[in-house]
Design a protein around this motif. Structure first.
Motif, PDB file in Angstrom:
ATOM      1  N   LEU A 353      71.168  11.326 -30.886  1.00 33.74           N
ATOM      2  CA  LEU A 353      71.723  11.546 -29.556  1.00 33.74           C
ATOM      3  C   LEU A 353      70.894  10.763 -28.547  1.00 33.74           C
ATOM      4  N   ASN A 354      71.558   9.979 -27.721  1.00 35.67           N
ATOM      5  CA  ASN A 354      70.934   9.265 -26.618  1.00 35.67           C
ATOM      6  C   ASN A 354      71.591   9.744 -25.322  1.00 35.67           C
ATOM      7  N   ALA A 355      70.776  10.172 -24.372  1.00 34.81           N
ATOM      8  CA  ALA A 355      71.320  10.691 -23.113  1.00 34.81           C
ATOM      9  C   ALA A 355      70.449  10.219 -21.959  1.00 34.81           C
ATOM     10  N   GLY A 356      71.084  10.032 -20.814  1.00 31.75           N
ATOM     11  CA  GLY A 356      70.364   9.609 -19.625  1.00 31.75           C
ATOM     12  C   GLY A 356      70.982  10.197 -18.370  1.00 31.75           C
ATOM     13  N   VAL A 357      70.123  10.497 -17.399  1.00 32.26           N
ATOM     14  CA  VAL A 357      70.582  11.059 -16.130  1.00 32.26           C
ATOM     15  C   VAL A 357      69.838  10.364 -14.997  1.00 32.26           C
ATOM     16  N   ASP A 358      70.593   9.841 -14.041  1.00 32.76           N
ATOM     17  CA  ASP A 358      70.013   9.288 -12.818  1.00 32.76           C
ATOM     18  C   ASP A 358      70.105  10.362 -11.736  1.00 32.76           C
ATOM     19  N   PHE A 359      69.002  11.078 -11.513  1.00 36.01           N
ATOM     20  CA  PHE A 359      69.008  12.150 -10.519  1.00 36.01           C
ATOM     21  C   PHE A 359      69.132  11.585  -9.110  1.00 36.01           C
ATOM     22  N   THR A 360      68.427  10.499  -8.845  1.00 38.64           N
ATOM     23  CA  THR A 360      68.535   9.780  -7.576  1.00 38.64           C
ATOM     24  C   THR A 360      68.506   8.288  -7.887  1.00 38.64           C
ATOM     25  N   LYS A 361      68.565   7.456  -6.865  1.00 38.72           N
ATOM     26  CA  LYS A 361      68.457   6.019  -7.076  1.00 38.72           C
ATOM     27  C   LYS A 361      67.072   5.630  -7.595  1.00 38.72           C
ATOM     28  N   SER A 362      66.105   6.492  -7.376  1.00 37.92           N
ATOM     29  CA  SER A 362      64.724   6.172  -7.764  1.00 37.92           C
ATOM     30  C   SER A 362      64.273   6.864  -9.031  1.00 37.92           C
ATOM     31  N   PHE A 363      64.834   8.049  -9.314  1.00 37.11           N
ATOM     32  CA  PHE A 363      64.332   8.851 -10.431  1.00 37.11           C
ATOM     33  C   PHE A 363      65.398   9.027 -11.502  1.00 37.11           C
ATOM     34  N   SER A 364      65.009   8.747 -12.761  1.00 36.86           N
ATOM     35  CA  SER A 364      65.925   8.909 -13.884  1.00 36.86           C
ATOM     36  C   SER A 364      65.150   9.360 -15.116  1.00 36.86           C
ATOM     37  N   VAL A 365      65.863   9.951 -16.069  1.00 34.70           N
ATOM     38  CA  VAL A 365      65.268  10.435 -17.313  1.00 34.70           C
ATOM     39  C   VAL A 365      66.169  10.034 -18.473  1.00 34.70           C
TER      40      VAL A 365
END
Length: 564
Positions: A353-365
């Motif tokens: 499983l590969n997942a990604g989230v861009d919480f803001t324009k600056s912060f992502s996981v």
């Protein structure tokens, strides 16, 4: 000298394996062009505390020129040093595939693919043609798959021994890239003449033959759905000279086809089949695929095949909120022993499983998870528990990143945590699963700053790795700092250092410094003069006859690169 090089190049041209050339625009291409690079390099080396690992000074002159004749690229390479001199044309097989409108001719060494199971990328020396008028798909190729080996006169050995093998393949299909159906056929046979001087103990390889019928298809429907499938039936005769005939107890398929394909008692048949159904829209996708390959599946039209397995695979994917939330995964169930001929069956579960989230324009996981489970189950009473495999391997990685984009500088802070574990659940040797498991934990943190206008960048990286399991306990801590700067648009500079502290269960503790410095001056757009310096300093914290001593190594490299 120029005449000699030109003559040598023309001779080598007749041994090159050329790509397809479109004859429609040949009049617009330059007759002859030369491209590539030449590099001269000198290396200085010194070591203290250990024996020298290379000569104190070495020099190299190397190049990779490419001659283009009406768009056909012919690469060469050469190398010269005090220890070796060589000139070679790396591809000693000639072939070309000129194309005019919907007709493509193949001559010489070609590696066509009609299907994965018939002609599936195996190199063939011969001739063929492909016709694609409109939606019609026609192909034919005839030639030699293998060259016969000859006896080594010094050892009288054949390693490995093979016959000359010739084949022809054909395909017929109809459709477009989105919707098509193709049938293909391959027949291949070994030359029955063995090389002269073969000893009786070497007379163990028999000439074989192979007939393979296959299909490939793809159909798109209801806008979002795609169905794909391919399959094949392979008839493989291991010895065409065998006097043994098929008996009434043989497979019904072999008996029905023995007259048509000249089968005998050494003939076998194999099947392979796969099918997949996929759905894809703007934000979501799903694909389910099934594949089954018989044990010992063989085809002379491909180099290698994994065989004796059956699996189901599910591949979901998603992309939401304009890409701010995304994922894709895979879950597969596989087992071997599809014909119940082995004493044990391996059942595997493979997931990722590969997942990604861009919480803001600056912060992502970003996060990655993989799982591989292998569970072996006995099929007979005569199977030792000590050989049973029951294992699970898991890896999880989490990678946060924070970025600040300013008018003068760009800051990037990133980190990662990775845990990898291998668990052995076979209780034959021990009921304590932890004593048979291995776990690795790795932590990383980095900071990068880039001053774009000043052409200056700097970075620092920290890492900590711990390995535990089966009586081992090792750790590695390191820090890396470095910077790069460009002066006057031409002078490139860089400096970095890595400091590593190692601790191991065996007492081989050490502190290691690796430093690198580089200078590069771009004389012109096609000329680069560079100097690189490398330093390694190893300081052991413990001493002993079996441990690595303290040592220091330095290496300098001065080079000149000319591109053309």
């Amino acid at each position: 000298m120029k005449k000699y090089l030109l003559l040598l190049a023309l001779i080598c041209c007749w041994q090159y394996r050329l790509h397809a050339q479109n004859l429609d625009n040949i009049g617009q291409q330059k007759p002859v062009t030369l491209s590539g690079s030449i590099q001269a390099q000198g290396i200085f080396y010194n070591a203290t505390g250990i024996q020298d690992r290379r000569a104190p000074f070495t020099y190299y002159l190397s190049g990779n020129p490419t001659i283009s004749l009406y768009g056909l690229d012919i690469p060469f390479s050469f190398a010269y040093s005090q220890a070796d001199k060589s000139f070679r044309q790396p591809f000693n097989q000639f072939g070309l595939s000129p194309t005019y409108k919907w007709v493509t001719l193949h001559v010489g060494y070609r590696d066509l693919s009609f299907s994965p199971y018939t002609l599936g990328g195996h190199t063939m020396l011969g001739a063929g043609v492909e016709l694609n008028p409109g939606k019609l798909r026609v192909g034919f190729m005839y030639g030699r798959l293998n060259r016969a080996t000859t006896i080594d006169t010094t050892t009288q050995a054949l390693v490995p021994f093979s016959f000359s093998r010739k084949a022809y393949a054909a395909k017929l299909g109809y459709g477009t890239e989105r919707n098509f159906f193709e049938l293909s056929y391959l027949t291949a046979k070994d030359d029955t003449v063995k090389p002269a001087g073969l000893k009786p103990e070497q007379n163990y390889v028999s000439p074989a033959k192979n007939d393979v019928m296959g299909y490939v298809s793809r159909f798109s429907f209801l806008k979002h759905f795609v169905f794909e499938s391919d399959g094949a039936l392979s008839l493989y005769t291991n010895d065409v000279n065998s006097p043994i005939s098929l008996d009434n107890g043989s497979s019904t398929i072999l008996n029905k086809l023995r007259t048509t394909f000249g089968l005998n008692g050494t003939s076998e048949y194999y099947t392979a089949f796969s099918a997949g159904l996929g759905y894809k829209d703007k934000n979501y996708g799903m694909k389910v695929k099934y594949k089954r390959v018989d044990p010992d599946f063989q085809t002379m039209g491909a180099y290698y095949f994994s065989s004796d397995y059956e699996n189901w695979t599910i591949n979901p994917s998603g992309n939401f909120d304009k890409g701010k939330i995304r994922f894709n995964g895979s879950l597969g169930f596989q087992h071997d022993n599809v014909k119940k001929q082995k004493r044990a069956t391996n059942h595997r579960i493979i997931g990722s499983l590969n997942a990604g989230v861009d919480f803001t324009k600056s912060f992502s996981v970003e996060a990655v998870y993989t799982n591989f489970s292998d569970n072996q189950k006995a099929q007979t009473a005569l199977f030792a528990d000590s050989l049973k495999i029951v294992q699970t391997t898991q890896t999880i990685t989490i990678m946060p990143r924070y970025m600040i984009i300013g008018t003068d500088a760009i800051h990037v802070i990133s980190g990662s945590y990775t845990r990898n574990s291998m668990n052995d659940y076979n209780t034959f040797y021990s009921t304590d699963a932890s004593s048979r498991s291995i776990t690795t934990n790795q932590y990383m943190l980095s900071y990068n700053i880039n001053f774009t206008k000043k052409m200056l960048s700097a970075y620092i990286n920290l890492s900590n790795t711990k390995l535990n399991g089966q009586g081992m306990e090792n750790s590695y801590k390191s820090a890396t700092v470095g910077a790069n700067k460009i002066f006057f648009q031409k002078l490139q500079t860089g400096l970095s250092g890595t400091f590593t502290d190692t601790k191991s269960q065996g007492g081989e503790d050490a502190f290691i410094i690796n430093a690198t410095g580089n200078l590069g001056y771009r004389v012109t757009t096609k000329q680069l003069l560079s100097f690189n310096m490398f330093l390694t300093n190893n300081k052991a914290k413990t001493s002993g006859p079996q441990l690595q001593p303290n040592f220091r190594e330095t290496r300098g490299e001065l080079s000149y690169l000319l591109s053309f």
